[in-house]
Design a protein around this motif. Structure first.
Motif, PDB file in Angstrom:
ATOM      1  N   TRP A 215      89.362 -36.494  86.250  1.00  0.00           N
ATOM      2  CA  TRP A 215      89.252 -36.625  84.788  1.00  0.00           C
ATOM      3  C   TRP A 215      88.882 -35.282  84.172  1.00  0.00           C
ATOM      4  CZ3 TRP A 215      91.710 -40.755  84.795  1.00  0.00           C
ATOM      5  CH2 TRP A 215      91.292 -41.967  85.303  1.00  0.00           C
ATOM      6  N   GLU A 216      87.944 -34.584  84.784  1.00  0.00           N
ATOM      7  CA  GLU A 216      87.461 -33.310  84.229  1.00  0.00           C
ATOM      8  C   GLU A 216      88.562 -32.251  84.183  1.00  0.00           C
ATOM      9  OE1 GLU A 216      84.186 -32.305  86.693  1.00  0.00           O
ATOM     10  OE2 GLU A 216      82.901 -33.940  85.988  1.00  0.00           O
ATOM     11  N   LYS A 217      89.462 -32.277  85.168  1.00  0.00           N
ATOM     12  CA  LYS A 217      90.509 -31.255  85.254  1.00  0.00           C
ATOM     13  C   LYS A 217      91.803 -31.674  84.556  1.00  0.00           C
ATOM     14  CE  LYS A 217      88.834 -29.432  89.673  1.00  0.00           C
ATOM     15  NZ  LYS A 217      89.147 -29.219  91.111  1.00  0.00           N
ATOM     16  N   ALA A 218      91.821 -32.870  83.985  1.00  0.00           N
ATOM     17  CA  ALA A 218      93.050 -33.384  83.365  1.00  0.00           C
ATOM     18  C   ALA A 218      93.468 -32.526  82.180  1.00  0.00           C
ATOM     19  CB  ALA A 218      92.846 -34.828  82.925  1.00  0.00           C
ATOM     20  N   HIS A 219      94.750 -32.613  81.813  1.00  0.00           N
ATOM     21  CA  HIS A 219      95.321 -31.794  80.739  1.00  0.00           C
ATOM     22  C   HIS A 219      94.804 -32.195  79.366  1.00  0.00           C
ATOM     23  CE1 HIS A 219      97.722 -35.391  81.189  1.00  0.00           C
ATOM     24  NE2 HIS A 219      98.176 -35.229  79.963  1.00  0.00           N
ATOM     25  N   ILE A 220      94.278 -33.427  79.262  1.00  0.00           N
ATOM     26  CA  ILE A 220      93.649 -33.896  78.026  1.00  0.00           C
ATOM     27  C   ILE A 220      92.200 -34.230  78.344  1.00  0.00           C
ATOM     28  CG2 ILE A 220      93.636 -35.671  76.219  1.00  0.00           C
ATOM     29  CD1 ILE A 220      96.599 -36.059  76.672  1.00  0.00           C
ATOM     30  N   LYS A 221      91.291 -33.801  77.494  1.00  0.00           N
ATOM     31  CA  LYS A 221      89.876 -34.073  77.723  1.00  0.00           C
ATOM     32  C   LYS A 221      89.519 -35.455  77.190  1.00  0.00           C
ATOM     33  CE  LYS A 221      89.277 -30.205  79.712  1.00  0.00           C
ATOM     34  NZ  LYS A 221      89.183 -30.201  81.190  1.00  0.00           N
ATOM     35  N   ARG A 222      89.345 -36.373  78.114  1.00  0.00           N
ATOM     36  CA  ARG A 222      88.932 -37.731  77.768  1.00  0.00           C
ATOM     37  C   ARG A 222      87.848 -38.165  78.740  1.00  0.00           C
ATOM     38  NH1 ARG A 222      95.065 -40.087  77.552  1.00  0.00           N
ATOM     39  NH2 ARG A 222      95.576 -39.555  75.391  1.00  0.00           N
ATOM     40  N   SER A 223      86.988 -39.048  78.268  1.00  0.00           N
ATOM     41  CA  SER A 223      85.996 -39.634  79.168  1.00  0.00           C
ATOM     42  C   SER A 223      86.692 -40.640  80.079  1.00  0.00           C
ATOM     43  CB  SER A 223      84.907 -40.333  78.357  1.00  0.00           C
ATOM     44  OG  SER A 223      85.441 -41.496  77.724  1.00  0.00           O
ATOM     45  N   PRO A 224      86.062 -41.035  81.193  1.00  0.00           N
ATOM     46  CA  PRO A 224      86.654 -42.070  82.046  1.00  0.00           C
ATOM     47  C   PRO A 224      86.980 -43.347  81.279  1.00  0.00           C
ATOM     48  CG  PRO A 224      84.856 -41.005  83.190  1.00  0.00           C
ATOM     49  CD  PRO A 224      84.835 -40.472  81.793  1.00  0.00           C
ATOM     50  N   GLU A 268     104.520 -37.667  81.682  1.00  0.00           N
ATOM     51  CA  GLU A 268     104.514 -37.552  83.139  1.00  0.00           C
ATOM     52  C   GLU A 268     103.166 -37.041  83.629  1.00  0.00           C
ATOM     53  OE1 GLU A 268     107.760 -35.353  84.729  1.00  0.00           O
ATOM     54  OE2 GLU A 268     109.291 -36.593  83.767  1.00  0.00           O
ATOM     55  N   GLU A 269     102.547 -36.161  82.851  1.00  0.00           N
ATOM     56  CA  GLU A 269     101.234 -35.643  83.233  1.00  0.00           C
ATOM     57  C   GLU A 269     100.182 -36.744  83.210  1.00  0.00           C
ATOM     58  OE1 GLU A 269     100.617 -31.158  81.890  1.00  0.00           O
ATOM     59  OE2 GLU A 269     101.428 -32.386  80.250  1.00  0.00           O
ATOM     60  N   ASP A 270     100.258 -37.626  82.206  1.00  0.00           N
ATOM     61  CA  ASP A 270      99.321 -38.755  82.142  1.00  0.00           C
ATOM     62  C   ASP A 270      99.457 -39.645  83.368  1.00  0.00           C
ATOM     63  OD1 ASP A 270      98.305 -38.060  79.602  1.00  0.00           O
ATOM     64  OD2 ASP A 270      99.971 -39.060  78.601  1.00  0.00           O
ATOM     65  N   TYR A 271     100.707 -40.000  83.692  1.00  0.00           N
ATOM     66  CA  TYR A 271     100.932 -40.858  84.858  1.00  0.00           C
ATOM     67  C   TYR A 271     100.461 -40.184  86.136  1.00  0.00           C
ATOM     68  CZ  TYR A 271     103.705 -44.185  82.134  1.00  0.00           C
ATOM     69  OH  TYR A 271     104.121 -45.125  81.232  1.00  0.00           O
ATOM     70  N   GLU A 272     100.626 -38.879  86.225  1.00  0.00           N
ATOM     71  CA  GLU A 272     100.212 -38.162  87.431  1.00  0.00           C
ATOM     72  C   GLU A 272      98.697 -38.207  87.605  1.00  0.00           C
ATOM     73  OE1 GLU A 272     100.230 -36.301  90.965  1.00  0.00           O
ATOM     74  OE2 GLU A 272     101.902 -37.230  89.889  1.00  0.00           O
ATOM     75  N   VAL A 273      97.964 -38.166  86.481  1.00  0.00           N
ATOM     76  CA  VAL A 273      96.505 -38.296  86.555  1.00  0.00           C
ATOM     77  C   VAL A 273      96.134 -39.610  87.242  1.00  0.00           C
ATOM     78  CG1 VAL A 273      94.394 -38.625  85.209  1.00  0.00           C
ATOM     79  CG2 VAL A 273      96.001 -36.819  84.577  1.00  0.00           C
ATOM     80  N   PHE A 274      96.764 -40.703  86.814  1.00  0.00           N
ATOM     81  CA  PHE A 274      96.449 -42.009  87.405  1.00  0.00           C
ATOM     82  C   PHE A 274      96.993 -42.145  88.819  1.00  0.00           C
ATOM     83  CE2 PHE A 274      95.544 -43.011  82.995  1.00  0.00           C
ATOM     84  CZ  PHE A 274      94.400 -43.778  83.131  1.00  0.00           C
TER      85      PHE A 274
END
Length: 387
Positions: A215-224, A268-274
């Motif tokens: 979560w911390e390294k994701a391309h968008i800063k969001r809380s869990p 695609e970046e969002d899906y890759e995070v999950f």
């Protein structure tokens, strides 16, 4: 605040619903929170007959000029219905508590299989619902669900429901009703309300350290929590996501997230995070069941995907909550579907794409989940619930 349209009646419902099960003890603080949520666009409030003091507190706040601005959802507990007169006894008490003369969204609470619904039919629930709807006391009728996928679909087909509620989050995509159930209900034109988006906070406070680093390294800063909510809101089939908000900070964070969420917006970046999160969590899973249901039906009545889902949940939920969930979803039913019913015929294993030794895993599950208190607990609870 973003809104989604109920396809059954064109209600504009806030995509964030206020779950009222976990109100703080300070009623003045609760009042501030409820009013703040309403003023910032939340218009769906979910309570239940069995939530301690919840209906009464909500009713007192809404009676101060806010009732017309919101939709109230509350619930009928099937296990407290022994005879026809119980329907009115409970419903009338709910109206008194909520200080209203109608309920916008009325649930049959905690159905876990189609037989629980059929028992209410035998007592007269269909006639009772029709009477209440003709009087304008119930506007929409639906059900909340805790069970396997097959019975969810059966219940959907048993009655002309106007909405339903399921547990759904990125860990439960293939558990309980799952994505298949979500899509089935939506295809029938039902608005779907979602509970446990954070699994009671477990998707915020009880995850492996590696997940938090993602979560911390994701391309968008969001809380869990924000990531978990956005994952659900990305599904166009979802109408409202409930959150048991009990602090002003939580309410503000969730409202902010709900003001930005859109269906079908993931990149695609969002899906890759999950995908990364999923790979870590799968390492914690005891049985790699994907709930494809190819192993079903079991000739002995075992609900294999649900059994394995509860077994796997022990790693996230903890031993006590995992066993409670197992008892509710496999054993508090007219026809039990728990692991120890397995006869080890192994017919299911022929069809398993994951090549799971299902018979052996069910034996392990039974040993883990069905201790010495399992049978007595099941007997007394089923007797109380008239199952």
């Amino acid at each position: 605040m973003k809104y989604r349209v109920n396809p059954k009646n064109n209600d504009q419902l806030s995509i964030l619903g206020f779950g009222c099960m976990r109100f703080p003890r300070d009623e003045k603080e609760v009042e501030k929170q409820i009013i703040y949520a309403i003023e910032n666009g939340v218009n769906y409030f979910d309570t239940a007959y069995i939530y301690p003091n919840s209906e009464a507190v909500l009713g007192r706040v809404l009676a101060k000029g806010y009732r017309h601005r919101v939709k109230i959802a509350t619930k009928l507990p099937p296990y407290l219905i022994k005879k026809y007169e119980d329907f009115d006894r409970i419903f009338d008490e709910e109206l008194r508590r909520l200080q209203t003369d109608y309920i916008d969204y009325y649930f049959i609470h905690m159905l876990s299989d189609v037989n629980m619904w059929n028992r209410l039919i035998d007592i007269g629930v269909l006639r009772w619902i029709e009477e209440k709807k003709q009087k304008g006391q119930i506007i929409n009728v639906g059900f909340s669900y805790h069970g396997g996928r097959e019975d969810f679909i059966k219940i959907i087909d048993e009655y002309d429901w106007e909405f339903c509620m399921i547990q759904y989050n990125y860990l439960d995509e293939n558990n309980q009703a799952g994505k298949t159930g979500l899509q089935y209900a939506a295809a029938k034109g039902l608005p779907v309300m979602v509970m446990e988006p954070l699994r009671g906070g477990k998707l915020v406070t009880n995850l492996p350290k590696e997940v938090y680093k993602i979560w911390e390294k994701a391309h968008i800063k969001r809380s869990p929590a924000e990531w978990a909510f956005h994952w659900i809101w990305n599904h166009p089939e979802v109408t409202v996501v409930l959150s048991g908000m009990n602090s002003m900070e939580m309410i503000q964070e969730n409202i902010n997230a709900a003001s930005q969420a859109e269906a079908n917006s993931f990149t695609e970046e969002d899906y890759e995070v999950f995908n990364k999160v999923g790979r870590i969590l799968k390492e914690k899973i005891k049985v790699p069941c994907t709930a494809c249901n190819y192993c079903m039906p079991c000739p002995m009545g075992v609900d294999i995907p649900t059994v394995f889902s509860c077994y796997n949940d022990v790693e996230i939920e903890g031993k006590l909550m995992g066993k409670i969930k197992y008892l509710v979803q496999t054993s508090l039913k007219t026809d039990a579907s728990n692991a120890s019913l397995c006869s080890k015929c192994r017919k299911c294993e022929i069809y398993c794409p994951q090549k799971i030794a299902i018979g052996d895993e069910l034996e392990k599950t039974a040993k883990k989940m069905e201790g010495i208190f399992y049978k007595p607990a099941r007997y007394f609870i089923k007797k109380f619930m008239k199952l």
